[in-house]
Design a protein around this motif. Structure first.
Motif, PDB file in Angstrom:
ATOM      1  N   VAL A 288      -4.436  11.761   6.488  1.00  0.00           N
ATOM      2  CA  VAL A 288      -5.002  13.113   6.460  1.00  0.00           C
ATOM      3  C   VAL A 288      -5.323  13.624   7.868  1.00  0.00           C
ATOM      4  CG1 VAL A 288      -6.652  14.540   5.207  1.00  0.00           C
ATOM      5  CG2 VAL A 288      -6.152  12.233   4.409  1.00  0.00           C
TER       6      VAL A 288
ATOM      7  N   GLU B 230      -3.375  16.383  11.062  1.00  0.00           N
ATOM      8  CA  GLU B 230      -3.270  17.819  11.296  1.00  0.00           C
ATOM      9  C   GLU B 230      -3.674  18.212  12.714  1.00  0.00           C
ATOM     10  OE1 GLU B 230      -1.702  19.472   9.164  1.00  0.00           O
ATOM     11  OE2 GLU B 230      -1.676  17.854   7.720  1.00  0.00           O
ATOM     12  N   ASN B 231      -3.910  17.203  13.571  1.00  0.00           N
ATOM     13  CA  ASN B 231      -4.222  17.509  14.965  1.00  0.00           C
ATOM     14  C   ASN B 231      -3.061  18.218  15.624  1.00  0.00           C
ATOM     15  OD1 ASN B 231      -6.818  16.489  15.183  1.00  0.00           O
ATOM     16  ND2 ASN B 231      -5.997  14.413  15.180  1.00  0.00           N
TER      17      ASN B 231
ATOM     18  N   ARG C 222      -0.947  21.004  15.225  1.00  0.00           N
ATOM     19  CA  ARG C 222       0.342  21.247  14.602  1.00  0.00           C
ATOM     20  C   ARG C 222       1.141  22.269  15.396  1.00  0.00           C
ATOM     21  NH1 ARG C 222       0.565  20.957   8.711  1.00  0.00           N
ATOM     22  NH2 ARG C 222       2.077  22.621   8.961  1.00  0.00           N
ATOM     23  N   SER C 223       0.482  22.973  16.305  1.00  0.00           N
ATOM     24  CA  SER C 223       1.173  24.058  16.995  1.00  0.00           C
ATOM     25  C   SER C 223       2.013  23.566  18.171  1.00  0.00           C
ATOM     26  CB  SER C 223       0.159  25.071  17.515  1.00  0.00           C
ATOM     27  OG  SER C 223      -0.650  24.470  18.509  1.00  0.00           O
TER      28      SER C 223
ATOM     29  N   LEU D 160       0.733  23.233  21.046  1.00  0.00           N
ATOM     30  CA  LEU D 160       0.208  23.954  22.218  1.00  0.00           C
ATOM     31  C   LEU D 160      -0.594  23.057  23.138  1.00  0.00           C
ATOM     32  CD1 LEU D 160      -1.055  27.404  20.940  1.00  0.00           C
ATOM     33  CD2 LEU D 160       0.682  26.973  22.661  1.00  0.00           C
TER      34      LEU D 160
ATOM     35  N   ASP E 281       3.279  31.897  21.516  1.00  0.00           N
ATOM     36  CA  ASP E 281       1.858  32.245  21.499  1.00  0.00           C
ATOM     37  C   ASP E 281       1.571  33.452  22.394  1.00  0.00           C
ATOM     38  OD1 ASP E 281      -0.548  31.610  20.275  1.00  0.00           O
ATOM     39  OD2 ASP E 281      -1.323  30.711  22.107  1.00  0.00           O
TER      40      ASP E 281
ATOM     41  N   LEU F 150       2.624  36.463  20.547  1.00  0.00           N
ATOM     42  CA  LEU F 150       1.672  36.784  19.487  1.00  0.00           C
ATOM     43  C   LEU F 150       0.415  37.455  20.039  1.00  0.00           C
ATOM     44  CD1 LEU F 150       1.908  33.513  17.442  1.00  0.00           C
ATOM     45  CD2 LEU F 150       2.108  35.793  16.457  1.00  0.00           C
ATOM     46  N   ILE F 151      -0.104  36.865  21.119  1.00  0.00           N
ATOM     47  CA  ILE F 151      -1.348  37.390  21.681  1.00  0.00           C
ATOM     48  C   ILE F 151      -1.141  38.824  22.161  1.00  0.00           C
ATOM     49  CG2 ILE F 151      -2.924  37.154  23.658  1.00  0.00           C
ATOM     50  CD1 ILE F 151      -2.853  34.127  23.177  1.00  0.00           C
TER      51      ILE F 151
ATOM     52  N   LEU G  24      -1.071  40.986  19.018  1.00  0.00           N
ATOM     53  CA  LEU G  24      -2.380  41.109  18.373  1.00  0.00           C
ATOM     54  C   LEU G  24      -3.333  41.973  19.202  1.00  0.00           C
ATOM     55  CD1 LEU G  24      -2.708  37.411  17.172  1.00  0.00           C
ATOM     56  CD2 LEU G  24      -2.496  39.402  15.688  1.00  0.00           C
TER      57      LEU G  24
ATOM     58  N   ILE H 288      -5.507  35.820  15.219  1.00  0.00           N
ATOM     59  CA  ILE H 288      -4.889  34.585  14.723  1.00  0.00           C
ATOM     60  C   ILE H 288      -3.581  34.347  15.472  1.00  0.00           C
ATOM     61  CG2 ILE H 288      -4.123  33.323  12.675  1.00  0.00           C
ATOM     62  CD1 ILE H 288      -6.761  34.126  11.965  1.00  0.00           C
ATOM     63  N   HIS H 289      -3.679  33.741  16.650  1.00  0.00           N
ATOM     64  CA  HIS H 289      -2.454  33.311  17.329  1.00  0.00           C
ATOM     65  C   HIS H 289      -2.283  31.825  17.008  1.00  0.00           C
ATOM     66  CE1 HIS H 289      -4.615  31.516  20.867  1.00  0.00           C
ATOM     67  NE2 HIS H 289      -5.538  32.335  20.455  1.00  0.00           N
ATOM     68  N   ALA H 290      -1.440  31.132  17.775  1.00  0.00           N
ATOM     69  CA  ALA H 290      -1.038  29.782  17.349  1.00  0.00           C
ATOM     70  C   ALA H 290      -2.208  28.802  17.228  1.00  0.00           C
ATOM     71  CB  ALA H 290       0.017  29.237  18.313  1.00  0.00           C
ATOM     72  N   ARG H 291      -3.129  28.829  18.204  1.00  0.00           N
ATOM     73  CA  ARG H 291      -4.193  27.832  18.165  1.00  0.00           C
ATOM     74  C   ARG H 291      -5.127  28.040  16.962  1.00  0.00           C
ATOM     75  NH1 ARG H 291      -5.120  24.815  22.580  1.00  0.00           N
ATOM     76  NH2 ARG H 291      -4.309  26.429  23.945  1.00  0.00           N
TER      77      ARG H 291
ATOM     78  N   ALA I 256      -3.403  26.870  13.856  1.00  0.00           N
ATOM     79  CA  ALA I 256      -3.386  25.412  13.736  1.00  0.00           C
ATOM     80  C   ALA I 256      -4.755  24.897  13.284  1.00  0.00           C
ATOM     81  CB  ALA I 256      -2.994  24.781  15.069  1.00  0.00           C
TER      82      ALA I 256
ATOM     83  N   VAL J 135      -5.107  25.445   9.533  1.00  0.00           N
ATOM     84  CA  VAL J 135      -4.339  24.431   8.804  1.00  0.00           C
ATOM     85  C   VAL J 135      -5.081  23.103   8.807  1.00  0.00           C
ATOM     86  CG1 VAL J 135      -2.210  23.082   8.802  1.00  0.00           C
ATOM     87  CG2 VAL J 135      -2.124  25.543   9.204  1.00  0.00           C
ATOM     88  N   LYS J 136      -5.617  22.762   9.968  1.00  0.00           N
ATOM     89  CA  LYS J 136      -6.340  21.494  10.090  1.00  0.00           C
ATOM     90  C   LYS J 136      -7.548  21.477   9.146  1.00  0.00           C
ATOM     91  CE  LYS J 136      -8.613  18.625  13.549  1.00  0.00           C
ATOM     92  NZ  LYS J 136      -9.069  18.522  14.924  1.00  0.00           N
TER      93      LYS J 136
ATOM     94  N   SER K  73      -6.516  21.343   5.413  1.00  0.00           N
ATOM     95  CA  SER K  73      -5.957  20.040   5.028  1.00  0.00           C
ATOM     96  C   SER K  73      -7.026  19.007   4.727  1.00  0.00           C
ATOM     97  CB  SER K  73      -5.045  19.526   6.131  1.00  0.00           C
ATOM     98  OG  SER K  73      -4.004  20.454   6.327  1.00  0.00           O
TER      99      SER K  73
ATOM    100  N   LYS L 146      -1.853  26.254   4.642  1.00  0.00           N
ATOM    101  CA  LYS L 146      -1.323  25.062   5.298  1.00  0.00           C
ATOM    102  C   LYS L 146      -0.055  25.363   6.090  1.00  0.00           C
ATOM    103  CE  LYS L 146      -3.206  21.351   2.496  1.00  0.00           C
ATOM    104  NZ  LYS L 146      -2.897  20.171   1.695  1.00  0.00           N
ATOM    105  N   SER L 147       0.282  26.659   6.230  1.00  0.00           N
ATOM    106  CA  SER L 147       1.517  27.003   6.940  1.00  0.00           C
ATOM    107  C   SER L 147       1.192  27.767   8.227  1.00  0.00           C
ATOM    108  CB  SER L 147       2.419  27.852   6.040  1.00  0.00           C
ATOM    109  OG  SER L 147       3.357  28.560   6.826  1.00  0.00           O
ATOM    110  N   ILE L 148       1.398  27.103   9.343  1.00  0.00           N
ATOM    111  CA  ILE L 148       1.133  27.753  10.627  1.00  0.00           C
ATOM    112  C   ILE L 148       1.983  29.004  10.782  1.00  0.00           C
ATOM    113  CG2 ILE L 148       1.443  27.538  13.128  1.00  0.00           C
ATOM    114  CD1 ILE L 148       0.389  24.786  12.981  1.00  0.00           C
ATOM    115  N   MET L 149       3.289  28.852  10.519  1.00  0.00           N
ATOM    116  CA  MET L 149       4.186  29.987  10.714  1.00  0.00           C
ATOM    117  C   MET L 149       3.823  31.132   9.773  1.00  0.00           C
ATOM    118  SD  MET L 149       5.770  28.831  13.210  1.00  0.00           S
ATOM    119  CE  MET L 149       7.230  29.722  13.671  1.00  0.00           C
TER     120      MET L 149
ATOM    121  N   LEU M  54       0.769  33.031  11.050  1.00  0.00           N
ATOM    122  CA  LEU M  54       1.068  33.875  12.210  1.00  0.00           C
ATOM    123  C   LEU M  54       1.637  35.231  11.787  1.00  0.00           C
ATOM    124  CD1 LEU M  54       2.603  31.275  14.703  1.00  0.00           C
ATOM    125  CD2 LEU M  54       0.261  32.152  14.589  1.00  0.00           C
TER     126      LEU M  54
ATOM    127  N   GLY N 246      -3.188  38.757  12.206  1.00  0.00           N
ATOM    128  CA  GLY N 246      -4.643  38.881  12.102  1.00  0.00           C
ATOM    129  C   GLY N 246      -5.296  39.170  13.439  1.00  0.00           C
TER     130      GLY N 246
END
Lengths: 313, 95
Positions: free
Chosen positions: A240, A243-244, A246-247, A249, A299, A302-303, A306, B21-24, B27, B30-31, B34, B52-55, B58, B62
């Protein structure tokens, strides 16, 4: 790491065409500076900054100069140099060392070697050899593969499938460097070279199959003697806590000989095609080395988007 | 926590951190999700994504000030909603 003249002699006997002229009993002298020196200035009597911790090399120029002196003067000059407790003296081009040199060898307990090479080549090869012999190295558990020029060390607990992953990578056209035990050596300030232990080279152990000879089964291209270490992939059983990041980054690194090597942790779950994932990891590492970080670039995109939305809202 | 009755909890959350809500942050969501047994879906307007879906997260776009509808279904639905609310309130440890 410090080495002795004996190690240098034994490891370089064939490569450097070495022979012992005198002072075999003194081969355990330490070589404490990783370089060689041509003592032209010293023989002329100038001893400031004399690199006395290095092996001294008498080439054509030095020996012609010595020949130009009277024998008393020559003995005096050579004695001055031997008194500095140099580790060893090498005469190149297979010239025999003159008698007075042999006498000095015994008197000052310094071995005199001979090399069949011409001086320039000898200097290059001997420097590389000493660097190799003194480079920090270690053995560790892990299987080393070369994936399109990216050296990947696969680590993980026994039985998790390191060798199977390597086998699948070989079948995809990549090369094995070492199975199970990998030797890492610091090659320079920027590179770590990985290779296998000589005795098990070209072999693998696969559970249920036993020991196999990789090039016999997969062809000569399936093996490489060594490769640069570019990436460490750590295999771990899926749980479990996976999940560290997952990106992708937050890159992880492991310190090896003072260098930061990128580290990836791959959770192993049933049915996961590890070889495929490791191959993609190698490709991605190659891309990062070229200056493209996909996670970072997405990223940033995205930033920007956003932030724009926030302002125009 | 587990083995309790299946519940459905829904809550609206307003994004507070500057970059949204960017990548970090995705993630991190999701963490967090989970660690719980419940299923989480997050939606904004007509867009919907699995927790649970990062993509997927994104694509919700948000941005700061956007309102997300978070739905949790499962035995620990209350807990996961609370954990996500904390995450949003703490601005994903960013600003």
């Amino acid at each position: 790491m410090e080495i002795t003249v004996r190690t240098f002699y034994e490891e370089g006997k064939e490569l450097l065409q070495l022979g012992i002229e005198a002072g075999e009993a003194f081969l355990d002298n330490p070589i404490s500076e990783i370089s060689l020196n041509r003592p032209g200035l010293a023989l002329a009597g100038f001893y400031q900054y004399f690199a006395q911790k290095r092996i001294q090399v008498i080439g054509l120029a030095e020996s012609s100069y010595l020949k130009s002196m009277t024998s008393t003067e020559r003995s005096r000059q050579l004695a001055l140099m031997f008194k500095k407790k140099i580790p060893a003296l090498v005469v190149t081009r297979n010239r025999r060392a003159p008698k007075d040199l042999c006498a000095l060898s015994t008197r000052y307990r310094i071995p005199v070697l001979r090399s069949g090479m011409i001086t320039g080549h000898f200097m290059n090869e001997a420097t590389l050899l000493i660097e190799r012999l003194t480079a920090p190295s270690m053995r560790l558990h892990g299987t080393m593969v070369d994936i399109m020029g990216v050296g990947v060390l696969i680590e993980g607990p026994p039985g998790i499938g390191k060798s199977e992953a390597a086998l699948a990578l070989i079948e995809r056209g990549h090369s094995l460097v070492a199975d199970d035990i990998t030797v890492l050596r610091k090659d320079s300030d920027r590179a770590i070279v990985a290779s296998s232990v000589e005795v098990t080279r070209y072999h693998m152990e696969i559970r249920g199959l036993g020991i196999i000879h990789v090039p016999s089964l997969f062809g000569v291209a399936s093996m490489r003697r060594d490769t640069k270490l570019d990436l460490i992939v750590r295999l771990k059983r899926a749980s479990v806590d996976d999940e560290n990041d997952r990106s992708g980054l937050t890159p992880s690194f492991r310190e090896v000989f003072g260098l930061s090597v990128p580290l990836l942790t791959l959770p192993v779950a049933a049915g996961r095609d590890l070889a495929h994932v490791i191959e993609v990891a190698a490709r991605n590492q190659k891309l990062k080395d070229l200056g493209h970080d996909a996670a970072k670039e997405l990223d940033e995109k995205l930033i920007a988007m956003l932030t724009r939305k926030r302002q125009t809202r | 926590m587990t083995g309790g009755e299946i519940k459905t909890v829904e809550q609206e959350m307003t994004i507070k951190n500057r970059f949204g809500i960017h990548a970090r942050p995705a993630a991190l969501i999701v963490k967090t999700v989970s660690q719980f047994a419940s299923d989480v879906t997050i939606s904004r307007e007509e867009m919907i994504a699995s927790g649970k879906s990062i993509m997927g997260l994104l694509t919700l776009e948000g941005y700061q000030g956007a309102v997300l509808k978070v739905t949790a279904v499962g035995p620990d639905a209350d807990e996961v909603i609370a954990a996500l609310q904390d995450l949003v309130e703490s601005k994903f440890f960013e600003d």
